[in-house]
Design a protein around this motif. Sequence first.
Motif, PDB file in Angstrom:
ATOM      1  N   UNK A   1       2.742  -6.424  -6.429  1.00 39.87           N
ATOM      2  CA  UNK A   1       1.494  -5.685  -6.638  1.00 39.87           C
ATOM      3  C   UNK A   1       1.471  -4.457  -5.739  1.00 39.87           C
ATOM      4  N   UNK A   2       1.035  -3.319  -6.279  1.00 39.89           N
ATOM      5  CA  UNK A   2       1.027  -2.056  -5.540  1.00 39.89           C
ATOM      6  C   UNK A   2      -0.330  -1.380  -5.720  1.00 39.89           C
TER       7      UNK A   2
ATOM      8  N   UNK B   1      -6.359   5.326   7.941  1.00 36.48           N
ATOM      9  CA  UNK B   1      -6.514   4.174   8.826  1.00 36.48           C
ATOM     10  C   UNK B   1      -7.675   3.293   8.381  1.00 36.48           C
ATOM     11  N   UNK B   2      -8.775   3.908   7.939  1.00 39.39           N
ATOM     12  CA  UNK B   2      -9.935   3.148   7.450  1.00 39.39           C
ATOM     13  C   UNK B   2      -9.565   2.377   6.180  1.00 39.39           C
ATOM     14  N   UNK B   3      -8.837   3.032   5.282  1.00 40.98           N
ATOM     15  CA  UNK B   3      -8.489   2.407   4.001  1.00 40.98           C
ATOM     16  C   UNK B   3      -7.461   1.289   4.176  1.00 40.98           C
ATOM     17  N   UNK B   4      -6.457   1.504   5.008  1.00 40.03           N
ATOM     18  CA  UNK B   4      -5.384   0.511   5.104  1.00 40.03           C
ATOM     19  C   UNK B   4      -5.838  -0.785   5.771  1.00 40.03           C
TER      20      UNK B   4
ATOM     21  N   UNK C   1       0.833  -1.202   0.000  1.00 40.60           N
ATOM     22  CA  UNK C   1       0.000   0.000   0.000  1.00 40.60           C
ATOM     23  C   UNK C   1       0.866   1.249   0.000  1.00 40.60           C
ATOM     24  N   UNK C   2       0.450   2.240  -0.784  1.00 38.71           N
ATOM     25  CA  UNK C   2       1.051   3.572  -0.744  1.00 38.71           C
ATOM     26  C   UNK C   2      -0.061   4.552  -0.387  1.00 38.71           C
ATOM     27  N   UNK C   3       0.068   5.198   0.768  1.00 38.84           N
ATOM     28  CA  UNK C   3      -0.901   6.189   1.229  1.00 38.84           C
ATOM     29  C   UNK C   3      -0.173   7.526   1.280  1.00 38.84           C
ATOM     30  N   UNK C   4      -0.489   8.397   0.344  1.00 38.86           N
ATOM     31  CA  UNK C   4       0.276   9.629   0.183  1.00 38.86           C
ATOM     32  C   UNK C   4      -0.547  10.863   0.573  1.00 38.86           C
ATOM     33  N   UNK C   5       0.072  11.720   1.396  1.00 38.38           N
ATOM     34  CA  UNK C   5      -0.473  13.037   1.746  1.00 38.38           C
ATOM     35  C   UNK C   5      -1.771  12.949   2.556  1.00 38.38           C
TER      36      UNK C   5
END
Length: 293
Positions: A219-220, A204-207, A189-193
């Motif tokens: 896979x990314x 936090x909800x998405x991850x 996972x890449x969670x940016x900004x």
Amino acid sequence: MLRRNVRLRREYLYRKSLEGKERLLYEKKRKIKQALEEGKPIPTELRNEDAALRQEIDLEDERTAVPRSTIDDEYANATEGDPKILLTTSHDPSAPLKQFVKELKFVFPNSQRMNRGGQVISEIVETCRAHDFTDLILVYEHRGVPNKIVISHLPFGPTAYFQILNVVTRHDNKDKKEMGTVSEAYPHLILNNFSTKIGERTANILKHLFPVPKPDSKRIITFANQSDYISFRHHVYRQSGGPKSIDLKEVGPRFELRLYQIKLGTVDQEEAQTEWVLRSFMNTSKKQKVLGE
């Protein structure tokens, strides 16, 4: 099962009701600590409670010094197992919406797609609880175009409401052969900004929709926030030459998300407290960034 859910919900609401008292007590102890460290006199309003509060401060450690919140309880058991997600749609979905949800099933590992039929929200939530689902995702449409997605964490919440924009499915893409098949490996996972408090909450909800990947996964999945619009992208990569030569290939789907509400409860609880909501006047505030800089 129904009695157990009612009991758990009652306990959760009771713990939540104690938050205000614990936060007030924490602020009092913080003021006493600060006065002692700076060598200043104890604030006048706290002198009658000084001895009792000092005794509590002496007994605290790193874990008990800061009060826990219901937000901590929501994902307290998230590390015990992989997430299990149920995907469904609004009533009488169109063919494009069905296709979009089919592709979302490959995006989220350990997810199952269900034809909603005539079921109401409360029945779907009870089904999820009975079969140990950790999250429920509902996708809605307007005139055949997906326009809203609701992510509800079980058993206590939270529930996040997003607007969907600019959907491009794998089915709509002309270069299907170039995209190839979808890998079912757990993605990185890449969670940016997501730098603000609401941004961290959204991240936090998405991850927690994704399990922990293996280090060698190719896979990314990216959630990149820009001006409060979250761009979703799905890629795979391979090392074509040396260790620094990487080929990145998008496999789809792609879309944008815009958060407009977070509730402290599940999607079936209309009485749930609203944690944050996008107001109409926020759209005209050019300088304000809700999720990140």
